[in-house]
Design a protein around this motif. Structure first.
Motif, short mmCIF file in Angstrom:
data_model
loop_
_atom_site.label_atom_id
_atom_site.label_comp_id
_atom_site.label_asym_id
_atom_site.label_seq_id
_atom_site.Cartn_x
_atom_site.Cartn_y
_atom_site.Cartn_z
N PRO A 42 -4.92 6.53 -0.18
CA PRO A 42 -3.58 7.01 -0.58
C PRO A 42 -2.46 6.15 0.02
O PRO A 42 -1.46 5.88 -0.65
N THR A 78 -12.57 7.51 -2.72
CA THR A 78 -11.10 7.47 -2.64
C THR A 78 -10.56 8.72 -1.96
O THR A 78 -9.45 8.69 -1.42
N THR A 79 -11.30 9.80 -2.02
CA THR A 79 -10.78 11.02 -1.37
C THR A 79 -11.20 11.14 0.08
O THR A 79 -10.77 12.04 0.79
N VAL A 120 -1.96 8.36 -7.98
CA VAL A 120 -2.54 8.21 -6.63
C VAL A 120 -2.99 9.57 -6.11
O VAL A 120 -4.09 9.73 -5.59
N TRP A 121 -2.14 10.54 -6.32
CA TRP A 121 -2.47 11.90 -5.88
C TRP A 121 -3.74 12.39 -6.58
O TRP A 121 -4.61 12.99 -5.97
N ALA A 122 -3.85 12.08 -7.86
CA ALA A 122 -4.98 12.57 -8.64
C ALA A 122 -6.32 12.03 -8.13
O ALA A 122 -7.32 12.74 -8.14
N TYR A 164 -2.52 2.66 -2.01
CA TYR A 164 -2.00 2.73 -3.37
C TYR A 164 -0.62 3.36 -3.45
O TYR A 164 0.16 3.05 -4.35
N GLY A 165 -0.29 4.20 -2.48
CA GLY A 165 1.08 4.73 -2.42
C GLY A 165 2.07 3.59 -2.21
O GLY A 165 3.09 3.47 -2.91
N LEU A 194 2.69 7.71 -8.42
CA LEU A 194 2.34 8.59 -7.29
C LEU A 194 1.46 9.74 -7.77
O LEU A 194 0.56 10.18 -7.06
N ARG A 195 1.73 10.18 -8.99
CA ARG A 195 0.89 11.24 -9.55
C ARG A 195 -0.56 10.75 -9.67
O ARG A 195 -1.50 11.47 -9.35
N THR A 222 -6.83 10.71 -5.01
CA THR A 222 -7.02 10.80 -3.56
C THR A 222 -6.64 12.18 -3.02
O THR A 222 -6.72 12.43 -1.83
N GLY A 223 -6.22 13.06 -3.91
CA GLY A 223 -5.64 14.33 -3.51
C GLY A 223 -6.55 15.20 -2.66
O GLY A 223 -6.09 16.05 -1.91
#
Ligand code: SF4
Ligand code: SF4
Ligand code: FES
Lengths: 245, 112
Positions: free
Chosen positions: B52, B45-46, B104-106, B55-56, B101-102, B108-109
């Motif tokens: 991102p 995912t990253t 998703v960030w977690a 899922y965003g 969004l948090r 894919t960040g």
């Protein structure tokens, strides 16, 4: 086998008497070979219960005033043959639901008609009698849509059949929206914007669950369900700015 | 915002969500069937901007779609005042958006 019902046979007719508080009274009425539910109600009124309140006018399915609940279903009584709906020699006749009762079989249809206006059902002309008549192409898509809903006789059968009307006072109901849809497809109607806004406002087409009772019961074969779906589609196109003029 | 607009937004977000949900379910099936470990998942995912973005979009559409539907249900079935429902649903939309969004960030960040 042909039904040779002799004149001496009787129908057992239960009719609601009173307003919200009331009771069913039972009457015995001769069963005839050719008899509508309205005939039965009139017979009861003439020969048994002179004070029975009910409405009718045309007796031929045009005026929309005679609808009642017959054996549990909303129907136009002047065009409903007893043979078609009788259940074991018995008929139960009540006022239409979803409208306040006045007396016996008569309901107060004020809200029903007010909602036509709330849904944008008022026609606005654009020409005067001095202008030439505006031609309308009978083959156009819009005109065909309008024609599909135009024969409504305002009988409120659909309104009584709709469960959303039953639980949501605010909902304008199938007949009002069907009317709005015919106007939205009428080239001669001057206030398309106003009608679309009214028909899509709170309590408008968004409240319909597409459950279809209205079209199942409409005595003249209109599908308000289809009309309402048309308004929804039009409102989506309008949002996307893709509505054809 | 008018009812017509809310209706349009709900329908349009549904159209976008449809295929997204199918892909999402497909991914879940794939990930569980092939026995990917959490580390392997995170690595995937990253490693691509596709996730991102995917899922965003998913989160934004869900944050639009769900509150409008819930609003209809609450307005029709509860005696709550309309304005209260509107404010509560606006807050609900915001919560979905921020939390989504948090998340998703977690996962894919780490995208470089
Ligand atoms: S289709 Fe809509 S208007 Fe017709 S009965 Fe169902 S909910 Fe009522
Ligand atoms: S749409 Fe049909 S059922 Fe409804 S009021 Fe008109 S004629 Fe009666
Ligand atoms: S009496 Fe006119 S429609 Fe039945």
């Amino acid at each position: 086998m042909k039904d040779m019902t002799p004149e001496t046979d009787t129908l057992e007719v239960r009719i609601w008497r009173g307003r919200d508080e009331g009771r069913f009274e039972t009457y015995e009425v001769p069963a005839r070979e050719n008899q509508t539910v309205l005939d039965v109600v009139s017979e009861v009124q003439r020969h048994h219960e002179p004070a029975l309140a009910y409405r009718f006018a045309c007796r031929v399915g045009v005026c929309g005033s005679c609808a009642m609940t017959v054996n549990g279903k909303p129907r136009w009584t002047c065009r409903t043959h007893v043979q078609k709906v009788v259940d074991g020699g018995a008929l139960t006749i009540e006022p239409l639901r979803n409208m306040p009762r006045i007396k016996d079989l008569a309901t107060d249809m004020t809200d029903f008609f007010d909602k036509w206006h709330r849904a944008g059902g008022r026609f606005e002309g654009t020409r005067t009698r001095h202008d030439p008549i505006q031609p309308v192409d009978p083959e156009s898509r819009a005109r065909k849509n309008a024609n599909a809903g135009i024969e409504c006789i305002n009988c409120a059968v659909c309104y009584a059949a709709c469960d959303v009307v039953a639980w949501d006072d605010d909902y304008v109901g199938p007949a009002a929206l069907n009317r709005a849809w015919t106007l939205l497809n009428d080239e001669k109607h001057g206030d398309q914007r106003g009608t679309l806004d009214a028909a899509t406002a709170a309590g408008g087409c968004g409240s319909c669950h597409t459950q279809g009772s209205c079209m199942k019961h409409c005595p003249v074969g209109i599908s308000p369900t289809r009309s309402i779906a048309g308004i929804k589609r039009m409102s989506l196109m309008d949002f996307l700015n893709m509505r054809g003029k | 915002m008018t009812e017509a607009r809310l209706f349009a937004l709900q329908r349009l977000s549904a159209m976008v969500l449809g295929p997204l949900v199918l892909v999402h379910l497909g991914v879940i099936l794939y990930a569980t069937r092939t026995g990917l470990t959490a580390d392997a998942l995170l690595e995937r995912t990253t490693s691509s901007v596709l996730w991102p973005v995917f899922y965003g979009l998913f989160v934004v559409m869900a944050a639009i779609h769900a509150p409008i539907g819930l609003r209809n249900v609450l307005r029709e079935w509860t005696p709550l005042p309309d304005r209260l429902v509107d404010w509560a649903m606006a807050a609900f939309a915001l919560i979905l958006l921020v939390m989504g969004l948090r998340a998703v960030w977690a996962v894919t960040g780490g995208v470089s």
